[in-house]
Design an enzyme around this catalytic site. Structure first.
Site, PDB file in Angstrom:
ATOM      1  N   HIS A 129       0.985  -1.315   0.371  1.00 40.65           N
ATOM      2  CA  HIS A 129       0.400   0.033  -0.006  1.00 40.65           C
ATOM      3  C   HIS A 129       1.075   1.351  -0.015  1.00 40.65           C
ATOM      4  O   HIS A 129       2.209   1.119  -0.269  1.00 40.65           O
ATOM      5  CB  HIS A 129      -0.779  -0.015   1.255  1.00 40.65           C
ATOM      6  CG  HIS A 129      -0.223   0.145   2.410  1.00 40.65           C
ATOM      7  ND1 HIS A 129       0.633   0.267   3.417  1.00 40.65           N
ATOM      8  CD2 HIS A 129      -0.689  -0.947   3.344  1.00 40.65           C
ATOM      9  CE1 HIS A 129       0.968  -0.121   4.454  1.00 40.65           C
ATOM     10  NE2 HIS A 129       0.467  -1.685   4.030  1.00 40.65           N
TER      11      HIS A 129
HETATM   12  P1  TYD Z   1      -1.320  -2.995   8.166  1.00 40.71           P
HETATM   13  O1  TYD Z   1      -0.522  -1.343   8.088  1.00 40.71           O
HETATM   14  O2  TYD Z   1      -2.888  -3.253   7.026  1.00 40.71           O
HETATM   15  O3  TYD Z   1      -0.478  -3.669   7.586  1.00 40.71           O
HETATM   16  P2  TYD Z   1       0.546  -4.018   6.602  1.00 40.71           P
HETATM   17  O4  TYD Z   1       1.276  -2.977   6.581  1.00 40.71           O
HETATM   18  O5  TYD Z   1       1.251  -5.306   6.628  1.00 40.71           O
HETATM   19  O6  TYD Z   1      -0.303  -3.848   5.576  1.00 40.71           O
HETATM   20  O7  TYD Z   1      -1.547  -2.951   9.682  1.00 40.71           O
HETATM   21  C1  TYD Z   1      -2.623  -4.437  10.320  1.00 40.71           C
HETATM   22  C2  TYD Z   1      -2.963  -4.904  11.284  1.00 40.71           C
HETATM   23  O8  TYD Z   1      -3.020  -3.353  12.172  1.00 40.71           O
HETATM   24  C3  TYD Z   1      -4.113  -3.847  11.007  1.00 40.71           C
HETATM   25  O9  TYD Z   1      -5.719  -4.434  11.583  1.00 40.71           O
HETATM   26  C4  TYD Z   1      -4.341  -2.414  11.170  1.00 40.71           C
HETATM   27  C5  TYD Z   1      -3.554  -2.478  12.242  1.00 40.71           C
HETATM   28  N1  TYD Z   1      -2.488  -1.752  13.010  1.00 40.71           N
HETATM   29  C6  TYD Z   1      -2.743  -0.602  14.273  1.00 40.71           C
HETATM   30  O10 TYD Z   1      -3.643  -0.775  15.205  1.00 40.71           O
HETATM   31  N2  TYD Z   1      -1.528   0.238  14.592  1.00 40.71           N
HETATM   32  C7  TYD Z   1      -0.521   0.717  13.946  1.00 40.71           C
HETATM   33  O11 TYD Z   1      -0.223   0.889  14.132  1.00 40.71           O
HETATM   34  C8  TYD Z   1      -0.375  -0.381  12.261  1.00 40.71           C
HETATM   35  C9  TYD Z   1       1.025  -0.006  11.036  1.00 40.71           C
HETATM   36  C10 TYD Z   1      -1.317  -1.649  12.512  1.00 40.71           C
END
Ligand code: TYD
Length: 136
Positions: free
Chosen positions: A53
């Site tokens: 993303h």
């Molecule tokens: P996400 O950023 O979508 O992971 P990736 O970068 O691998 O796509 O985050 C995964 C999950 O963790 C999502 O449900 C949101 C949660 N999350 C938080 O609650 N706080 C944070 O600071 C981050 C980075 C993720």
């Protein structure tokens, strides 16, 4: 337009010591933003990827605290792969860069310093939407 050339590897202070080395980061000093959030990715099963993303506003800084992994950067035109494997270097990634993490070695830990609190609204999860927006 933000480009992969705006993503830079920055050296961090390293205090060598027979008792074990020490490195540190001050927001706004060693990295070009104030730190509002820290998170880390660990226990990544072999072959898994994270990310996939871009962020509208968020700037991030990646450090391989342990092990190694690749950060794959894409600005809609150019793709660049940065391998991180030392805890005294980090990768600065501005907003509006598409990225994912892959190729994690066993027991790797990726530390991420972020310029803003978590905000789901800041994510762009559709690559074509991202590309159109960044090339505008
Ligand atoms: P996400 O950023 O979508 O992971 P990736 O970068 O691998 O796509 O985050 C995964 C999950 O963790 C999502 O449900 C949101 C949660 N999350 C938080 O609650 N706080 C944070 O600071 C981050 C980075 C993720």
């Amino acid at each position: 337009m933000k480009t992969v050339a705006d993503c830079t590897i920055l050296p961090l202070p390293k205090i060598p010591d027979d008792r074990g080395n020490l490195s540190f980061i001050e927001g706004g000093n060693h990295i070009p933003f104030e730190i509002q959030r820290t998170y880390w990715i660990y226990d990544v099963p072999g072959g898994e990827t994270r990310g996939g993303h871009a962020y509208k506003e968020l700037q991030e800084f990646f450090v391989a605290l342990s092990g190694s992994f690749d950060v794959v950067l894409d600005d809609g035109v150019t793709r660049k792969v940065v391998s991180l494997n030392r805890s005294y270097f980090g990768l600065y990634v501005p907003n509006m860069i598409w990225r994912h993490l892959e190729n994690f070695a066993t027991n790797s830990v990726c530390l991420i310093l972020a310029s803003l609190p978590y905000n789901q609204e800041d994510y762009i999860r559709d690559y074509e939407m991202y590309r159109k927006e960044n090339l505008r």
